[in-house]
Design a protein around this motif. Structure first.
Motif, PDB file in Angstrom:
ATOM      1  N   LEU A   1       0.832  -1.208   0.000  1.00  0.00           N
ATOM      2  CA  LEU A   1       0.000   0.000   0.000  1.00  0.00           C
ATOM      3  C   LEU A   1       0.867   1.260   0.000  1.00  0.00           C
ATOM      4  O   LEU A   1       0.542   2.252  -0.661  1.00  0.00           O
ATOM      5  CB  LEU A   1      -0.923   0.004   1.229  1.00  0.00           C
ATOM      6  CG  LEU A   1      -2.073  -1.011   1.214  1.00  0.00           C
ATOM      7  CD1 LEU A   1      -2.815  -0.973   2.542  1.00  0.00           C
ATOM      8  CD2 LEU A   1      -3.033  -0.724   0.059  1.00  0.00           C
ATOM      9  N   MET A   2       1.975   1.204   0.745  1.00  0.00           N
ATOM     10  CA  MET A   2       2.883   2.351   0.770  1.00  0.00           C
ATOM     11  C   MET A   2       3.604   2.521  -0.559  1.00  0.00           C
ATOM     12  O   MET A   2       3.984   3.631  -0.933  1.00  0.00           O
ATOM     13  CB  MET A   2       3.895   2.202   1.911  1.00  0.00           C
ATOM     14  CG  MET A   2       3.294   2.408   3.290  1.00  0.00           C
ATOM     15  SD  MET A   2       2.365   3.976   3.425  1.00  0.00           S
ATOM     16  CE  MET A   2       0.669   3.414   3.186  1.00  0.00           C
TER      17      MET A   2
ATOM     18  N   SER B   1       3.363   6.036  -2.309  1.00  0.00           N
ATOM     19  CA  SER B   1       4.611   6.719  -2.652  1.00  0.00           C
ATOM     20  C   SER B   1       4.722   6.956  -4.153  1.00  0.00           C
ATOM     21  O   SER B   1       5.199   8.010  -4.598  1.00  0.00           O
ATOM     22  CB  SER B   1       5.812   5.885  -2.166  1.00  0.00           C
ATOM     23  OG  SER B   1       5.738   5.661  -0.775  1.00  0.00           O
ATOM     24  N   TYR B   2       4.279   5.973  -4.936  1.00  0.00           N
ATOM     25  CA  TYR B   2       4.303   6.117  -6.397  1.00  0.00           C
ATOM     26  C   TYR B   2       3.398   7.269  -6.824  1.00  0.00           C
ATOM     27  O   TYR B   2       3.759   8.092  -7.670  1.00  0.00           O
ATOM     28  CB  TYR B   2       3.858   4.807  -7.045  1.00  0.00           C
ATOM     29  CG  TYR B   2       4.081   4.769  -8.544  1.00  0.00           C
ATOM     30  CD1 TYR B   2       5.274   4.276  -9.073  1.00  0.00           C
ATOM     31  CD2 TYR B   2       3.095   5.224  -9.435  1.00  0.00           C
ATOM     32  CE1 TYR B   2       5.479   4.239 -10.445  1.00  0.00           C
ATOM     33  CE2 TYR B   2       3.295   5.189 -10.799  1.00  0.00           C
ATOM     34  CZ  TYR B   2       4.495   4.700 -11.301  1.00  0.00           C
ATOM     35  OH  TYR B   2       4.702   4.672 -12.665  1.00  0.00           O
TER      36      TYR B   2
ATOM     37  N   TYR C   1      12.208   8.635  -4.598  1.00  0.00           N
ATOM     38  CA  TYR C   1      11.063   7.741  -4.411  1.00  0.00           C
ATOM     39  C   TYR C   1      11.374   6.705  -3.334  1.00  0.00           C
ATOM     40  O   TYR C   1      10.531   6.408  -2.475  1.00  0.00           O
ATOM     41  CB  TYR C   1      10.708   7.034  -5.728  1.00  0.00           C
ATOM     42  CG  TYR C   1       9.839   5.817  -5.514  1.00  0.00           C
ATOM     43  CD1 TYR C   1       8.479   5.953  -5.281  1.00  0.00           C
ATOM     44  CD2 TYR C   1      10.396   4.540  -5.491  1.00  0.00           C
ATOM     45  CE1 TYR C   1       7.677   4.847  -5.040  1.00  0.00           C
ATOM     46  CE2 TYR C   1       9.617   3.426  -5.250  1.00  0.00           C
ATOM     47  CZ  TYR C   1       8.251   3.579  -5.023  1.00  0.00           C
ATOM     48  OH  TYR C   1       7.469   2.483  -4.777  1.00  0.00           O
ATOM     49  N   LEU C   2      12.590   6.132  -3.368  1.00  0.00           N
ATOM     50  CA  LEU C   2      12.973   5.119  -2.377  1.00  0.00           C
ATOM     51  C   LEU C   2      12.954   5.702  -0.964  1.00  0.00           C
ATOM     52  O   LEU C   2      12.529   5.035  -0.012  1.00  0.00           O
ATOM     53  CB  LEU C   2      14.358   4.559  -2.704  1.00  0.00           C
ATOM     54  CG  LEU C   2      14.466   3.696  -3.969  1.00  0.00           C
ATOM     55  CD1 LEU C   2      15.919   3.300  -4.212  1.00  0.00           C
ATOM     56  CD2 LEU C   2      13.589   2.450  -3.842  1.00  0.00           C
TER      57      LEU C   2
ATOM     58  N   ASN D   1       7.403   6.292   4.486  1.00  0.00           N
ATOM     59  CA  ASN D   1       5.995   5.898   4.556  1.00  0.00           C
ATOM     60  C   ASN D   1       5.818   4.516   5.178  1.00  0.00           C
ATOM     61  O   ASN D   1       4.890   4.287   5.962  1.00  0.00           O
ATOM     62  CB  ASN D   1       5.358   5.918   3.156  1.00  0.00           C
ATOM     63  CG  ASN D   1       5.084   7.325   2.670  1.00  0.00           C
ATOM     64  OD1 ASN D   1       4.912   8.241   3.468  1.00  0.00           O
ATOM     65  ND2 ASN D   1       5.050   7.516   1.364  1.00  0.00           N
ATOM     66  N   CYS D   2       6.712   3.595   4.827  1.00  0.00           N
ATOM     67  CA  CYS D   2       6.643   2.238   5.386  1.00  0.00           C
ATOM     68  C   CYS D   2       6.833   2.264   6.902  1.00  0.00           C
ATOM     69  O   CYS D   2       6.104   1.605   7.646  1.00  0.00           O
ATOM     70  CB  CYS D   2       7.700   1.336   4.742  1.00  0.00           C
ATOM     71  SG  CYS D   2       7.282   0.766   3.086  1.00  0.00           S
TER      72      CYS D   2
END
Length: 468
Positions: free
Chosen positions: A23-24, A28-29, A112-113, A119-120
């Motif tokens: 989901l993260m 994030s994407y 992005y990473l 977020n994770c």
């Protein structure tokens, strides 16, 4: 006794963690490539990122199992879980970066990473906190119990029983005591669980009664029985835990070391003795104190003017205090009293309605605004934002003779606020209670504990009726 339910719960946790990671990935994407809130970068295909997200999720779950993250954390604080979550995702990200390097995947967005990692960590910590609170409420209502048998109905066993009953959210129920001196201890058993047999009856009890953990709370002169007790517990698959008869001399979290092939108990293990912990705390102190000084600069100027207008004398009051490793330093405060002799200020305790205070000084003390210059002490390395409050050498010499373990507080830097102060122990309050809180803080320090104390200090307010 090992419960099958724990294995099932571990699988649920692992599945939930994997779902959260995916989901993260989607969130994030969207934030990075679709929302338009972040500088746009032409991404690789969605399927390409999805593949690496799946691989990352598998690695994170594998690492979680490897470090026993899915074992029962009933006795652990939430800060322990947060630390493990951060550890798991950082290791997973490093492994993913290594794989990307090996496969020459140079076009995966680094920002992005980073967004994906943050977020994770946040979402996993959030849902784990909710689950922990739900489980606590569930256990308080009497569900998901684990059963404890206490060996020894003397002072040691009863103290453990009393302490355990104060934490119903842990979900433990005492089935009873085993003790060889039943008649002696039955006289004052009161509200305690009954003595259901002697220590030698342990094997029969375990075969008849559901017990998850056996707590050995026997005196030192009964240590010869420990080997047999542990063998019986292991025969039935029951955990055996020992409360040492000298536990009052040990820290809340004893640290076991190994020396010459023998296990040793470190009676004063201090997390801030580790270089990495000192580095994190000092870095935080520098950043926080700089921000505090910059934000409060207009207020510092106004207070300085107020002191000048209210009474003659210097704006800043400097006083010798005892700090880290019993070294003295000059602590800064806004002057709240009329100018007095050094001997008087160093040896007299401030009292309510103290005639030495100015009217403006009374306001500064009540609101703790007189403490603001101590952020410069933090910046100079004399103090920390959070830690035990420093005291004058005159009183340190008194307290170290009168109050047990008083000098332990000097193993770390003193603080502007502390665990004792955030719990209302300021001014005319028990020194013994303050020291207990200080020692608890020293032995259980963590970065999150510091944040908790700062937030609690702010929420409770700076105004204190005991601040004379």
């Amino acid at each position: 006794m090992v419960r099958r339910g724990q294995n099932f719960l571990s699988l649920i946790y692992a599945f939930a963690d994997f779902i959260c990671i995916q989901l993260m990935f989607l969130l994030s994407y969207w934030l990075k490539f679709i929302s338009g809130w972040i500088d746009y970068e032409a991404p690789l295909s969605f399927k390409h990122y999805m593949l690496w997200s799946f691989i990352y999720g598998v690695m994170a779950i594998g690492i979680s199992y490897f470090i026993n993250f899915y074992s029962s954390k009933r006795k652990k604080q939430f800060s322990f879980e947060v630390f493990k979550i951060v550890q798991i995702h950082f290791i997973s990200l490093l492994m993913l970066l290594s794989i990307l390097f090996i496969f020459k995947e140079v076009h995966v967005s680094r920002s992005y990473l980073l967004l994906f990692l943050v977020n994770c960590v946040l979402i996993t910590s959030f849902y784990r906190y909710l689950v922990k609170m739900m489980l606590k409420n569930y256990r308080e209502k009497g569900y998901n119990k684990q059963f404890v048998l206490i060996l020894g109905a003397g002072t040691l066993g009863r103290n453990f029983h009393n302490n355990l009953m104060q934490y119903p959210e842990l979900g433990y129920d005492v089935v009873g005591f085993l003790d060889d001196y039943q008649e002696k201890h039955d006289n004052g058993i009161g509200s305690y669980k009954p003595i259901i047999g002697k220590v030698d009856d342990l094997e029969n009890i375990l075969s008849e009664v559901l017990v998850d953990e056996v707590i050995i709370a026997l005196p030192l002169n009964a240590h010869y029985k420990f080997g047999k007790i542990i063998n019986v517990c292991e025969k039935f698959g029951v955990k055996a835990l020992i409360i040492p008869d000298f536990y009052s001399f040990l820290p809340s979290r004893p640290f076991f070391d190994n020396f010459a092939g023998m296990p040793l108990i470190n009676v004063r293990d201090i997390p801030l003795d580790e270089l990495r912990n000192r580095f994190f705390k000092r870095s935080f102190d520098i950043v926080f104190s700089l921000m505090a000084i910059l934000i409060t600069a207009p207020l510092l100027i106004l207070i300085s003017i107020g002191i000048r207008l209210s009474s003659p004398g210097p704006v800043i009051f400097k006083q010798e205090r005892v700090g880290l490793n019993r070294r003295t330093f000059m602590m800064y405060k806004f002057r709240s009293m009329r100018v007095q002799s050094e001997e008087s200020s160093n040896t007299n305790w401030t009292i309510e309605n103290d005639p030495r205070k100015t009217k403006f000084g009374s306001f500064l003390r009540k609101t703790s605004l007189d403490e603001l210059p101590q952020f410069f002490n933090v910046l100079f390395g004399h103090m920390s934002v959070v830690g035990p409050r420093p005291e004058r050498p005159y009183f340190v010499e008194q307290f170290k003779e009168e109050i047990p373990k008083y000098m332990v507080k000097h193993h770390i830097r003193p603080g502007i606020t502390g665990w004792a102060q955030s719990n209302g122990l300021r001014g005319d309050t028990s020194i013994e209670d303050r020291i207990k809180h200080d020692i608890f803080y020293i032995e259980n320090w963590s970065f999150l504990f510091d944040i908790k104390i700062i937030i609690k200090t702010i929420i409770n307010g700076f105004i204190n009726k005991n601040a004379y």
